[in-house]
Design a protein around this motif. Structure first.
Motif, PDB file in Angstrom:
ATOM      1  N   LEU A 105       2.007  37.661  35.404  1.00 30.51           N
ATOM      2  CA  LEU A 105       0.874  36.746  35.250  1.00 30.51           C
ATOM      3  C   LEU A 105      -0.344  37.458  34.676  1.00 30.51           C
ATOM      4  O   LEU A 105      -1.003  36.951  33.763  1.00 30.51           O
ATOM      5  CB  LEU A 105       0.521  36.114  36.600  1.00 30.51           C
ATOM      6  CG  LEU A 105      -0.648  35.114  36.596  1.00 30.51           C
ATOM      7  CD1 LEU A 105      -0.355  33.959  35.658  1.00 30.51           C
ATOM      8  CD2 LEU A 105      -0.921  34.613  38.014  1.00 30.51           C
ATOM      9  N   ASP A 129       6.372  25.152  37.970  1.00 29.35           N
ATOM     10  CA  ASP A 129       7.429  26.098  38.355  1.00 29.35           C
ATOM     11  C   ASP A 129       6.949  27.144  39.350  1.00 29.35           C
ATOM     12  O   ASP A 129       7.655  28.110  39.622  1.00 29.35           O
ATOM     13  CB  ASP A 129       7.969  26.792  37.097  1.00 29.35           C
ATOM     14  CG  ASP A 129       9.279  27.511  37.345  1.00 29.35           C
ATOM     15  OD1 ASP A 129      10.125  26.976  38.097  1.00 29.35           O
ATOM     16  OD2 ASP A 129       9.449  28.628  36.817  1.00 29.35           O
ATOM     17  N   GLY A 130       5.735  26.971  39.876  1.00 29.91           N
ATOM     18  CA  GLY A 130       5.235  27.907  40.879  1.00 29.91           C
ATOM     19  C   GLY A 130       4.370  28.994  40.276  1.00 29.91           C
ATOM     20  O   GLY A 130       4.351  29.223  39.063  1.00 29.91           O
ATOM     21  N   MET A 131       3.640  29.678  41.143  1.00 30.81           N
ATOM     22  CA  MET A 131       2.761  30.779  40.742  1.00 30.81           C
ATOM     23  C   MET A 131       3.518  32.090  40.938  1.00 30.81           C
ATOM     24  O   MET A 131       3.687  32.569  42.057  1.00 30.81           O
ATOM     25  CB  MET A 131       1.495  30.777  41.593  1.00 30.81           C
ATOM     26  CG  MET A 131       0.635  29.540  41.420  1.00 30.81           C
ATOM     27  SD  MET A 131      -0.223  29.505  39.822  1.00 30.81           S
ATOM     28  CE  MET A 131      -1.371  30.850  40.035  1.00 30.81           C
ATOM     29  N   HIS A 132       4.011  32.641  39.856  1.00 33.40           N
ATOM     30  CA  HIS A 132       4.762  33.888  39.916  1.00 33.40           C
ATOM     31  C   HIS A 132       3.841  35.047  39.519  1.00 33.40           C
ATOM     32  O   HIS A 132       3.382  35.124  38.382  1.00 33.40           O
ATOM     33  CB  HIS A 132       5.964  33.836  38.979  1.00 33.40           C
ATOM     34  CG  HIS A 132       6.868  32.658  39.253  1.00 33.40           C
ATOM     35  ND1 HIS A 132       7.550  32.516  40.438  1.00 33.40           N
ATOM     36  CD2 HIS A 132       7.177  31.576  38.505  1.00 33.40           C
ATOM     37  CE1 HIS A 132       8.261  31.392  40.410  1.00 33.40           C
ATOM     38  NE2 HIS A 132       8.044  30.803  39.250  1.00 33.40           N
ATOM     39  N   GLY A 133       3.579  35.927  40.464  1.00 26.79           N
ATOM     40  CA  GLY A 133       2.668  37.035  40.200  1.00 26.79           C
ATOM     41  C   GLY A 133       3.172  37.986  39.137  1.00 26.79           C
ATOM     42  O   GLY A 133       2.392  38.565  38.388  1.00 26.79           O
ATOM     43  N   SER A 134       4.480  38.143  39.050  1.00 25.57           N
ATOM     44  CA  SER A 134       5.059  39.068  38.080  1.00 25.57           C
ATOM     45  C   SER A 134       4.786  38.601  36.652  1.00 25.57           C
ATOM     46  O   SER A 134       5.203  37.518  36.257  1.00 25.57           O
ATOM     47  CB  SER A 134       6.573  39.181  38.299  1.00 25.57           C
ATOM     48  OG  SER A 134       7.156  40.017  37.334  1.00 25.57           O
ATOM     49  N   ASP A 175       8.293  24.628  34.353  1.00 24.12           N
ATOM     50  CA  ASP A 175       9.716  24.969  34.370  1.00 24.12           C
ATOM     51  C   ASP A 175      10.167  25.197  32.930  1.00 24.12           C
ATOM     52  O   ASP A 175      10.007  24.313  32.080  1.00 24.12           O
ATOM     53  CB  ASP A 175      10.493  23.798  34.989  1.00 24.12           C
ATOM     54  CG  ASP A 175      11.986  24.064  35.075  1.00 24.12           C
ATOM     55  OD1 ASP A 175      12.489  24.971  34.384  1.00 24.12           O
ATOM     56  OD2 ASP A 175      12.668  23.340  35.826  1.00 24.12           O
TER      57      ASP A 175
END
Length: 304
Positions: free
Chosen positions: A139, A132-137, A262
């Motif tokens: 993490l 689902d991607g690297m989401h900095g928020s 996801d």
């Protein structure tokens, strides 16, 4: 390398018990596991989804089971092999000097993290992991909370690794020959996997999979991950890095699979993470590297 021969007070039949001790250890460890899991087995518990989190009763049973290998090792060492210095016999010591201890502990976290990341990347490329991607928020918060939880669970993983890496693996090494080394890896890895049989029957590691799929999958996983733990133990002369590595694989690695997926996609451990075929390929490549470079052989590292 030196392998402990026991204390001066060891009985004359020690050589015989060196052969029978591992069998007794495995029997006691398995008995402890089955006893701890009895409430769940009797209640017909089944884990149906990889996102399911254990409840209070499940956590209590799992915690009790994880102490079984250490207790089995202590019983065999104290009452059968009659070895006096249990801490030395189980390599329950910090690596020395201090700088080496720090490096060994950092490596015990960094290597499993890198292997897990590589397995998730491979699963994503193969279309089997719903990345689902690297989401900095969030993490950093997730990582900090995950590491804190891992550290709090360390006593449980000492309960396991004092048995597998502290007792069984060194006992099976015996003279440290090539044949003994291969045998030690194969037998310890297989025993480690089969010890999990009650949880596998309840879908613990592979939810929704029948036993004839989950058991062979667990054997493969353990045969491939055990050399990593053994390498951490051998290079440091201590069981502590192996405990850290095992704790990371069983907590943070599993958490990475969930966190980066996801949230609406189904998760199948057989096709993602360290416990699935992407992890097997990554682990296999890393273990091959360790073997080809001689890092899986006990060398000058002191060993109990």
């Amino acid at each position: 390398m030196t392998i402990a021969k026991g204390s001066a007070a060891s009985p004359p039949s020690l050589a015989g018990w060196r052969r029978r001790g591992p069998l007794l250890y495995f029997a006691l460890a398995c008995a402890g596991m089955w006893l701890a899991m009895t409430p769940l087995l009797a209640g017909g518990f089944q884990r149906a989804d990889a996102r399911d989190q254990p409840g209070l009763l499940e956590n209590a049973c799992i915690s009790a089971a994880m102490f079984a290998p250490a207790l089995a090792a202590l019983v065999v060492l104290r009452h059968v092999e009659r070895i006096g210095r249990l801490r030395d016999a189980l390599a329950l010591r910090w690596p020395r000097p201090r700088g080496r201890a720090v490096r060994s502990c950092l490596l015990a976290v960094a290597v499993p993290a890198g292997l897990t990341g590589a397995a998730l990347a491979l699963g994503t490329l193969a279309g089997r992991y719903p990345f689902d991607g690297m989401h900095g928020s969030g993490l950093g918060t997730w990582a900090a909370e995950g590491l804190a939880g891992m550290l709090l669970s360390l006593p449980l993983f000492f309960g396991e690794e004092l048995g597998w890496q502290g007792y069984l693996f060194p006992r099976l090494l015996r003279d440290g020959s090539r044949a003994a080394l291969v045998r030690a890896y194969l037998l310890t890895g297989t025993a480690f996997a089969l010890w999990h049989l009650p949880t596998l029957l309840m879908g613990g590691q592979y939810p929704g999979r029948p036993w004839y799929v989950s058991v062979p999958a667990m054997v493969i996983s353990c045969l491939l991950v055990l050399p990593v733990f053994s390498w951490l133990r051998l290079r440091s002369g201590s069981v502590v890095p192996a405990v850290l590595g095992h704790a990371f694989v069983s907590t943070m690695s599993v958490g990475m699979v969930r966190h980066f997926a996801d949230p609406d996609a189904p998760l199948d451990p057989l096709h993602m993470g360290i416990a699935g075929w992407p992890g097997w390929l990554v682990l296999g490549a890393f273990v091959a590297f360790l073997a080809l470079t001689g890092r899986l052989r006990p060398g000058t590292t002191r060993q109990a």
